[in-house]
Write a protein that holds these residues in place. Structure first.
Motif, PDB file in Angstrom:
ATOM      1  N   THR A   1     -64.433  71.289 -97.329  1.00  0.00           N
ATOM      2  CA  THR A   1     -65.357  71.471 -98.353  1.00  0.00           C
ATOM      3  C   THR A   1     -66.498  70.040 -98.836  1.00  0.00           C
ATOM      4  O   THR A   1     -67.071  69.996 -99.871  1.00  0.00           O
ATOM      5  N   GLN A   2     -65.520  69.150 -98.915  1.00  0.00           N
ATOM      6  CA  GLN A   2     -65.355  67.708 -99.517  1.00  0.00           C
ATOM      7  C   GLN A   2     -65.480  68.118-101.354  1.00  0.00           C
ATOM      8  O   GLN A   2     -66.063  66.989-101.316  1.00  0.00           O
ATOM      9  N   ARG A   3     -64.926  68.641-101.341  1.00  0.00           N
ATOM     10  CA  ARG A   3     -63.995  68.878-103.000  1.00  0.00           C
ATOM     11  C   ARG A   3     -63.059  68.836-102.977  1.00  0.00           C
ATOM     12  O   ARG A   3     -61.883  69.305-101.877  1.00  0.00           O
ATOM     13  N   LEU A   4     -62.265  69.023-103.976  1.00  0.00           N
ATOM     14  CA  LEU A   4     -61.302  68.732-104.508  1.00  0.00           C
ATOM     15  C   LEU A   4     -60.748  69.561-106.010  1.00  0.00           C
ATOM     16  O   LEU A   4     -61.412  70.028-106.959  1.00  0.00           O
ATOM     17  N   HIS A   5     -60.189  70.962-104.788  1.00  0.00           N
ATOM     18  CA  HIS A   5     -59.175  71.986-106.233  1.00  0.00           C
ATOM     19  C   HIS A   5     -57.847  72.174-106.274  1.00  0.00           C
ATOM     20  O   HIS A   5     -57.314  72.236-105.564  1.00  0.00           O
ATOM     21  N   PHE A   6     -58.213  72.124-107.498  1.00  0.00           N
ATOM     22  CA  PHE A   6     -56.852  71.510-108.506  1.00  0.00           C
ATOM     23  C   PHE A   6     -56.563  72.900-109.285  1.00  0.00           C
ATOM     24  O   PHE A   6     -56.892  73.489-109.515  1.00  0.00           O
ATOM     25  N   TYR A   7     -55.793  73.384-108.830  1.00  0.00           N
ATOM     26  CA  TYR A   7     -54.741  75.139-109.403  1.00  0.00           C
ATOM     27  C   TYR A   7     -53.104  73.934-110.145  1.00  0.00           C
ATOM     28  O   TYR A   7     -52.661  73.759-109.635  1.00  0.00           O
ATOM     29  N   GLN A   8     -53.085  75.327-110.985  1.00  0.00           N
ATOM     30  CA  GLN A   8     -52.174  75.112-111.543  1.00  0.00           C
ATOM     31  C   GLN A   8     -51.685  76.147-112.368  1.00  0.00           C
ATOM     32  O   GLN A   8     -53.085  77.132-112.654  1.00  0.00           O
ATOM     33  N   HIS A   9     -50.889  77.224-112.382  1.00  0.00           N
ATOM     34  CA  HIS A   9     -50.320  78.055-113.197  1.00  0.00           C
ATOM     35  C   HIS A   9     -51.375  79.699-112.422  1.00  0.00           C
ATOM     36  O   HIS A   9     -51.755  80.368-113.328  1.00  0.00           O
TER      37      HIS A   9
ATOM     38  N   MET B   1     -58.720  59.440 -99.733  1.00  0.00           N
ATOM     39  CA  MET B   1     -58.668  60.038 -98.263  1.00  0.00           C
ATOM     40  C   MET B   1     -59.385  61.360 -97.723  1.00  0.00           C
ATOM     41  O   MET B   1     -60.152  60.717 -97.150  1.00  0.00           O
ATOM     42  N   SER B   2     -59.816  61.904 -99.809  1.00  0.00           N
ATOM     43  CA  SER B   2     -60.702  63.276 -98.474  1.00  0.00           C
ATOM     44  C   SER B   2     -62.069  62.434 -98.362  1.00  0.00           C
ATOM     45  O   SER B   2     -63.231  63.212 -97.503  1.00  0.00           O
ATOM     46  N   ALA B   3     -62.620  61.328 -99.205  1.00  0.00           N
ATOM     47  CA  ALA B   3     -63.775  61.131 -98.947  1.00  0.00           C
ATOM     48  C   ALA B   3     -64.361  60.063 -97.964  1.00  0.00           C
ATOM     49  O   ALA B   3     -65.481  60.062 -97.128  1.00  0.00           O
ATOM     50  N   LYS B   4     -63.114  59.721 -97.861  1.00  0.00           N
ATOM     51  CA  LYS B   4     -62.685  58.246 -96.675  1.00  0.00           C
ATOM     52  C   LYS B   4     -63.308  59.825 -95.433  1.00  0.00           C
ATOM     53  O   LYS B   4     -63.906  59.392 -94.214  1.00  0.00           O
ATOM     54  N   GLY B   5     -61.909  60.918 -94.851  1.00  0.00           N
ATOM     55  CA  GLY B   5     -62.366  61.363 -94.330  1.00  0.00           C
ATOM     56  C   GLY B   5     -63.548  62.609 -93.849  1.00  0.00           C
ATOM     57  O   GLY B   5     -63.795  63.072 -92.998  1.00  0.00           O
ATOM     58  N   GLU B   6     -64.166  62.714 -95.000  1.00  0.00           N
ATOM     59  CA  GLU B   6     -65.362  63.659 -95.384  1.00  0.00           C
ATOM     60  C   GLU B   6     -64.777  64.756 -95.176  1.00  0.00           C
ATOM     61  O   GLU B   6     -65.731  65.701 -94.653  1.00  0.00           O
ATOM     62  N   HIS B   7     -63.756  65.171 -96.023  1.00  0.00           N
ATOM     63  CA  HIS B   7     -63.235  66.791 -96.182  1.00  0.00           C
ATOM     64  C   HIS B   7     -62.799  66.680 -97.384  1.00  0.00           C
ATOM     65  O   HIS B   7     -63.110  66.153 -98.317  1.00  0.00           O
ATOM     66  N   GLY B   8     -62.190  68.179 -97.934  1.00  0.00           N
ATOM     67  CA  GLY B   8     -61.883  68.498 -98.928  1.00  0.00           C
ATOM     68  C   GLY B   8     -60.255  68.691 -99.147  1.00  0.00           C
ATOM     69  O   GLY B   8     -59.615  68.524 -98.559  1.00  0.00           O
ATOM     70  N   MET B   9     -59.853  69.079-100.667  1.00  0.00           N
ATOM     71  CA  MET B   9     -58.171  69.482-100.266  1.00  0.00           C
ATOM     72  C   MET B   9     -58.357  70.454-101.581  1.00  0.00           C
ATOM     73  O   MET B   9     -58.982  70.564-102.572  1.00  0.00           O
ATOM     74  N   ILE B  10     -57.379  71.450-101.519  1.00  0.00           N
ATOM     75  CA  ILE B  10     -57.430  72.524-102.055  1.00  0.00           C
ATOM     76  C   ILE B  10     -54.959  72.016-102.530  1.00  0.00           C
ATOM     77  O   ILE B  10     -54.918  71.996-101.704  1.00  0.00           O
ATOM     78  N   ILE B  11     -55.032  71.745-103.670  1.00  0.00           N
ATOM     79  CA  ILE B  11     -54.149  71.279-103.955  1.00  0.00           C
ATOM     80  C   ILE B  11     -53.672  72.152-105.912  1.00  0.00           C
ATOM     81  O   ILE B  11     -54.208  72.801-105.906  1.00  0.00           O
ATOM     82  N   ASP B  12     -52.301  72.621-105.234  1.00  0.00           N
ATOM     83  CA  ASP B  12     -51.491  73.492-106.104  1.00  0.00           C
ATOM     84  C   ASP B  12     -50.692  72.650-107.135  1.00  0.00           C
ATOM     85  O   ASP B  12     -49.364  72.012-106.334  1.00  0.00           O
ATOM     86  N   LEU B  13     -50.958  72.268-108.228  1.00  0.00           N
ATOM     87  CA  LEU B  13     -50.035  71.761-109.026  1.00  0.00           C
ATOM     88  C   LEU B  13     -49.001  71.891-109.249  1.00  0.00           C
ATOM     89  O   LEU B  13     -48.122  70.902-109.851  1.00  0.00           O
ATOM     90  N   ASP B  14     -48.675  73.305-109.032  1.00  0.00           N
ATOM     91  CA  ASP B  14     -47.406  74.113-109.757  1.00  0.00           C
ATOM     92  C   ASP B  14     -45.962  72.866-108.781  1.00  0.00           C
ATOM     93  O   ASP B  14     -45.548  73.550-108.736  1.00  0.00           O
ATOM     94  N   LYS B  15     -46.337  72.955-107.524  1.00  0.00           N
ATOM     95  CA  LYS B  15     -45.632  72.961-106.683  1.00  0.00           C
ATOM     96  C   LYS B  15     -45.492  71.000-106.574  1.00  0.00           C
ATOM     97  O   LYS B  15     -44.447  70.570-105.701  1.00  0.00           O
ATOM     98  N   VAL B  16     -45.444  70.221-106.824  1.00  0.00           N
ATOM     99  CA  VAL B  16     -45.964  69.190-107.703  1.00  0.00           C
ATOM    100  C   VAL B  16     -44.430  69.376-108.022  1.00  0.00           C
ATOM    101  O   VAL B  16     -43.793  69.401-109.627  1.00  0.00           O
TER     102      VAL B  16
END
Length: 748
Positions: free
Chosen positions: A350-358, A282-297
């Protein structure tokens, strides 16, 4: 960024299915050595199952455009075709072969769930399902266990989800003993302009995960599907997902409701590779990025590692990007349907994916470099013609004895009527609900393809229908990949035309062995070339599909190359729905198309004569096209009572199947210029059986002559006997009893 202390080595990458050059490329992309989470991300996204790295260079050569296409092939969750009256049909076929080989019930069930999610993430409500199945020797206890599990999985999931299974196909051959093929097809309807897209954009827009909680099922499922089945494959049972059709039904309704709000930016099903696949594509298609907090999954198990959450293929989940400020509206809808709806991040520029945990950054990867068509590798594999191909061409029909008298004719007829590749699929279809939704028009009006009535939300029932089918004879494709795949496309089109419809577009499921085997890859390349030629001829562009490699084992070798074709057609006027069954004793029977002195690759030659090496059946693409155009006009001009194409089992089986519904029979004469076995049981292509009232005789013959299409008057419909050259071979009642009960007797 903070990373896992011990950075992975190539040995780690190798265990995750990556090649040495791929590991080096990852280091170049990141400018450093990846940590384990990042390496796991690349391993699944660059797996064959997700990246199509060994097939994409050839898939790009397929025709992909028409005036009706509303979505670019392969760029959305499913294909989308304009069918008029303000409606579009979304349809797709996908495999769940490897999971079904190890855990047939859940493997097949989650295949059905996954393909339906692909449809409703397009904004379309699924209205019909098909399936294309391949198994090994039906007398083997292993095959029977797999068959029971797969059929029950398809039935239980589809029936509970509330979508009718309206048709399909099944074949049995020893080449599928270890690797069954389970290909699931779904079609749905959406109003034009209301379709959704698998994209993400708008800095600050919230990212939600919705549906089921995330568990450890399906982790590295994409990698598992990108390797051969071995004795140790059972150790990978955690790679098989677990489905819940009732949860999916809730997810369907909630998804369509949020899409109806108009506030959804993009949505994607979480299938292969789970969260990481959805976020990156989805990010690549929209030419954007995401910040994701895996603790919230929302998770089903405690203490899950970040890479486990990212790679999990737990079912019934979606990733949704909505307009900022509309979070409460989305949550309210999902609360109503009692489903998880958690905001796990937001869109960035950013066109990058940043994944956080803890609170720690555990992965930082560029979206574009992960995906098909972006930075994922694309390989030109070497291929070479296998020695068997020329050997098959040496087949001489004169090396096989023709039918020796009436007794052998009866024996062959009984053999084919009761063969698992030809007989009734009643034992299977009775486990499926084919009438839920009341749109299926084929249950009581059998035809060569399934017919599903359409509704417009404002106009109600329409006098038009979609016509859908799945087709492929792997034996033909094995004999000659290019011709065999042309036949697969042609038969799909022929089935739709014989039903009264107009072919519009295809989806495909390309099932092959290991692509690193040059002879397997030669089969793949030939099949794609054949598909391209036939699709261009019939103006049926490819809307997307699925490639399933690695369907082979050390014991059985590769399966027959099986490029399953799922075709969509349109029946503009349901009054032209043509059935395959004879209507009245005394009606005339014609063969449209030219009979050939050909038994190559026929079921008769393969299983009765036990000759495995022969070329594909006689076939010419231009002839096929002309025959189909003539059949269209016969139906539109209301000149015929029944239409049924000739395929497996040849002319005799086609006539028998036309007889069964009303327990009528036929009296025909063979062609003295041809061998009897070729005339009755050969599978030369581009032939159709029609029946008609005697009053239409001149009109039919004049039309066929004007189209320069060969035809033969065969005989007449009778009250219930199969009579050939004046002698009764078998009664309709006896034949039907043989045909109807074979699989049930074996399985029970």
């Amino acid at each position: 960024m903070e990373t896992i202390e011990q950075l992975p080595t190539f040995e780690t990458a190798k265990k995750l299915g990556l090649l040495p050059e791929e590991f080096e490329k990852i280091k170049q992309i990141l400018g450093r050595t990846p940590n384990f989470t990042e390496l796991s991300i690349f391993s699944v996204m660059w797996s064959e199952h997700c990246s199509y790295k060994n097939s994409i260079v050839w898939l790009k050569t397929l025709p992909r455009d028409s005036d009706r296409m509303l979505a670019k092939a392969g760029e959305e969750n499913a294909g989308l075709v304009d069918i008029g009256d303000g409606l579009a049909c979304s349809f797709k076929i996908e495999s769940h072969n490897h999971p079904s080989a190890l855990e047939p019930y859940q493997g097949a069930a989650t295949g059905v769930g996954g393909i339906n999610r692909d449809i409703f993430t397009m904004g379309a409500r699924p209205i019909a399902q098909l399936n294309s199945l391949r198994f090994g020797n039906i007398n083997s206890p292993k095959t029977q266990r797999l068959l029971k599990g797969v059929v029950k999985g398809i039935g239980d999931y589809g029936n509970a989800f509330g979508i009718p299974t309206v048709g399909g196909e099944i074949y049995f051959d020893d080449c599928y003993n270890t690797n069954p093929l389970v290909n699931a097809f779904s079609a749905g309807i959406v109003e034009v302009g209301k379709q959704a897209s698998a994209t993400s954009y708008g800095v600050g827009n919230p990212v939600f995960i919705v549906g089921s909680a995330t568990g450890k099922d399906g982790i590295h499922g994409a990698t598992f599907a990108s390797e051969d089945i071995t004795d140790k494959s059972t150790e990978k049972l955690p790679a098989v997902q677990v489905g819940d059709p009732f949860m999916e039904k809730l997810l369907l309704e909630a998804t369509l409701e949020i899409l109806g709000s108009g506030y959804v930016i993009g949505i994607q099903d979480m299938g292969a590779a789970g969260i990481i696949c959805s976020t990156s594509e989805m990010s690549a298609k929209g030419e954007h990025g995401m910040i994701i907090d895996l603790d919230k999954v929302p998770t089903r198990q405690s203490n899950m590692h970040g890479w486990e959450i990212l790679l999990s293929e737990s079912q019934e989940r979606m990733l949704v990007v909505v307009q900022k400020g509309k979070e409460d509206l989305i949550k309210t809808i999902f609360d109503k349907w009692d489903l998880h709806c958690a905001q796990i991040g937001e869109v960035t520029d950013t066109q990058r994916l940043h994944f956080y945990q803890h609170g720690k950054l555990i992965a930082d990867v560029p979206a574009e470099d992960l995906v098909l068509g972006g930075g994922a590798p694309q390989y030109h594999r070497k291929y070479s013609e296998p020695a068997y191909y020329q050997e098959f061409k040496k087949f001489d029909i004169n090396s096989v004895a023709d039918i020796n008298g009436q007794a052998e004719l009866v024996k062959i007829a009984e053999h084919l009527l009761s063969h698992p590749n030809i007989c009734s699929r009643k034992w299977i279809t009775e486990q499926y609900d084919s009438t839920v939704g009341t749109a299926n028009r084929s249950t009581n009006r059998p035809s060569d393809a399934a017919v599903v009535r359409l509704r417009n939300p404002e106009k109600g029932n329409l006098d038009k229908a979609i016509v859908i089918t799945v087709d492929c004879n792997g034996r033909y494709v094995n004999a000659d990949p290019e011709i065999g795949c042309q036949i697969a496309v042609s038969e799909a089109a022929r089935n739709i035309v014989c039903t009264g419809g107009e072919p519009l577009a295809i989806t495909n499921n390309l099932n092959f062995g290991n692509p690193y085997n040059p002879e397997v890859y030669w089969q793949f390349v030939g099949a794609v070339k054949g598909m391209s030629k036939a699709c261009i001829k019939f103006s049926t562009p490819v809307t997307g599909g699925n490639v399933s490699f690695y369907n082979q084992s050390s014991d059985d070798g590769p399966v027959f190359p099986t490029p399953t074709i799922g075709m969509l057609g349109l029946l503009e006027n349901t009054e032209n729905h043509m059935t395959l069954n004879f209507k009245n004793a005394g009606d005339l029977i014609y063969l449209v198309g030219e009979p050939k002195n050909d038994i190559a690759s026929s079921e008769y030659l393969y299983s009765y004569r036990d000759v495995k090496a022969s070329p594909a059946p006689a076939f010419d693409l231009d002839t096929e096209f002309n025959v189909q155009q003539a059949i269209k006009e016969l139906i539109q001009n209301k000149l015929v009572q029944s239409v049924h194409d000739i395929s497996d089992g040849g002319l005799f089986i086609t006539l028998a199947e036309s007889s069964f519904t009303n327990e009528l029979g036929f009296s025909i004469k063979t062609d003295a210029q041809l061998r009897t076995d070729a005339f009755l049981f050969g599978e030369a292509q581009s032939r159709v059986v029609i029946s008609a009232n005697n009053s239409q005789k001149d009109s039919i013959e004049n039309l066929l002559r004007s189209k320069n299409v060969s035809f033969t008057f065969l005989g007449e419909v009778n009250e219930g006997s199969f009579i050939i050259d004046g002698e009764t071979v078998i009664t309709c009642k006896t034949a039907k009893n043989l045909y109807d009960n074979v699989i049930g007797k074996i399985m029970n």
